[in-house]
Design a protein around this motif. Sequence first.
Motif, short mmCIF file in Angstrom:
data_model
loop_
_atom_site.label_atom_id
_atom_site.label_comp_id
_atom_site.label_asym_id
_atom_site.label_seq_id
_atom_site.Cartn_x
_atom_site.Cartn_y
_atom_site.Cartn_z
N VAL A 18 33.82 -18.98 20.74
CA VAL A 18 32.44 -19.47 20.80
C VAL A 18 32.17 -20.39 19.61
CG1 VAL A 18 30.01 -18.78 20.68
CG2 VAL A 18 31.59 -17.52 22.15
N GLY A 19 32.61 -19.98 18.43
CA GLY A 19 32.45 -20.83 17.25
C GLY A 19 33.16 -22.16 17.40
N LEU A 20 34.36 -22.14 18.00
CA LEU A 20 35.10 -23.38 18.24
C LEU A 20 34.34 -24.30 19.17
CD1 LEU A 20 37.67 -25.09 17.96
CD2 LEU A 20 38.67 -23.71 19.79
N ARG A 21 33.75 -23.71 20.21
CA ARG A 21 32.96 -24.51 21.14
C ARG A 21 31.75 -25.13 20.43
NH1 ARG A 21 32.65 -24.94 26.88
NH2 ARG A 21 30.72 -25.96 27.43
N PHE A 22 31.04 -24.31 19.65
CA PHE A 22 29.88 -24.84 18.90
C PHE A 22 30.33 -25.91 17.91
CE2 PHE A 22 27.37 -20.62 19.39
CZ PHE A 22 26.86 -21.05 20.61
N TYR A 23 31.44 -25.66 17.21
CA TYR A 23 31.91 -26.61 16.20
C TYR A 23 32.36 -27.92 16.83
CZ TYR A 23 34.12 -28.44 12.02
OH TYR A 23 34.46 -29.22 10.94
N LEU A 72 34.94 -15.55 30.60
CA LEU A 72 33.65 -15.01 31.05
C LEU A 72 32.48 -15.52 30.22
CD1 LEU A 72 34.62 -11.32 31.91
CD2 LEU A 72 34.14 -13.20 33.50
N VAL A 73 32.66 -15.61 28.90
CA VAL A 73 31.59 -16.14 28.04
C VAL A 73 31.29 -17.59 28.43
CG1 VAL A 73 31.12 -16.92 25.67
CG2 VAL A 73 31.90 -14.59 26.07
N ASN A 74 32.34 -18.38 28.66
CA ASN A 74 32.12 -19.77 29.03
C ASN A 74 31.48 -19.92 30.41
OD1 ASN A 74 32.98 -21.61 26.85
ND2 ASN A 74 34.89 -20.47 27.03
N ILE A 75 31.82 -19.03 31.33
CA ILE A 75 31.18 -19.07 32.65
C ILE A 75 29.72 -18.66 32.55
CG2 ILE A 75 31.09 -17.87 34.89
CD1 ILE A 75 34.17 -17.86 34.87
N ILE A 76 29.45 -17.57 31.84
CA ILE A 76 28.09 -17.02 31.78
C ILE A 76 27.15 -17.87 30.93
CG2 ILE A 76 26.73 -15.05 30.96
CD1 ILE A 76 29.20 -13.29 31.74
N PHE A 78 27.94 -21.03 29.19
CA PHE A 78 28.13 -22.46 29.03
C PHE A 78 28.32 -23.20 30.35
CE2 PHE A 78 29.64 -20.60 24.97
CZ PHE A 78 28.67 -21.16 24.14
N GLY A 79 28.09 -22.51 31.46
CA GLY A 79 28.06 -23.17 32.76
C GLY A 79 29.39 -23.67 33.30
N GLU A 80 30.50 -23.09 32.85
CA GLU A 80 31.77 -23.50 33.44
C GLU A 80 31.86 -22.98 34.87
OE1 GLU A 80 35.21 -22.53 31.13
OE2 GLU A 80 34.63 -23.85 29.50
N SER A 81 32.72 -23.62 35.66
CA SER A 81 32.80 -23.28 37.07
C SER A 81 33.28 -21.84 37.27
CB SER A 81 33.74 -24.23 37.80
OG SER A 81 35.07 -24.01 37.38
N ARG A 86 39.50 -18.90 39.85
CA ARG A 86 39.29 -18.39 38.48
C ARG A 86 39.03 -16.89 38.50
NH1 ARG A 86 35.73 -21.92 34.49
NH2 ARG A 86 37.46 -21.74 33.07
N ILE A 87 38.21 -16.44 39.43
CA ILE A 87 37.88 -15.02 39.51
C ILE A 87 39.13 -14.20 39.83
CG2 ILE A 87 36.47 -13.28 40.68
CD1 ILE A 87 34.90 -15.31 38.87
N ILE A 88 39.93 -14.67 40.79
CA ILE A 88 41.18 -13.98 41.14
C ILE A 88 42.12 -13.94 39.94
CG2 ILE A 88 43.26 -14.13 42.58
CD1 ILE A 88 41.40 -15.17 44.83
N SER A 89 42.20 -15.03 39.20
CA SER A 89 43.06 -15.08 38.02
C SER A 89 42.60 -14.10 36.95
CB SER A 89 43.09 -16.50 37.45
OG SER A 89 43.62 -17.40 38.39
N ILE A 90 41.30 -13.99 36.75
CA ILE A 90 40.75 -13.03 35.79
C ILE A 90 41.12 -11.60 36.21
CG2 ILE A 90 38.59 -12.01 34.93
CD1 ILE A 90 37.44 -14.88 34.98
N ILE A 91 40.97 -11.32 37.49
CA ILE A 91 41.30 -9.98 37.99
C ILE A 91 42.79 -9.69 37.79
CG2 ILE A 91 41.46 -8.57 40.09
CD1 ILE A 91 38.82 -10.01 40.98
N ALA A 92 43.65 -10.69 38.02
CA ALA A 92 45.09 -10.50 37.83
C ALA A 92 45.42 -10.20 36.37
CB ALA A 92 45.84 -11.74 38.30
#
Length: 104
Positions: A18-23, A72-76, A78-81, A86-92
């Motif tokens: 998150v800090g990297l994204r803000f920076y 998940l933080v970026n999806i929730i 920062f509006g990433e797709s 992506r959801i299946i990959s996260i579950i895997a």
Amino acid sequence: MGWILVLLAAISEIIGVVGLRFYSQEKNIRNLLIYLGGFGMSFMLLYASFNYLQLSIAYVVWVGIGTVGAVLVNIIFFGESKNLTRIISIIAIIIGVAGLKAVS
């Protein structure tokens, strides 16, 4: 104790992401400290976990939790797709990390 350290390390890694994204969006000292502090704390906690857990297991669980958390933080926040792939990959990733933890 080792698993608590790995979990805290993964949470710190997510804070670093998150800090990297803000920076990357606004270069100021606060964002730099969040970025470097998050990653620095993450590495220190991960290193401490090696006193309790095998390096290979601790590292993989840390990477898995950090990756899923960052996505998940970026999806929730920062509006990433949030497409099906992506959801299946996260579950895997979650299934793989849970499986490794179960056999350790």
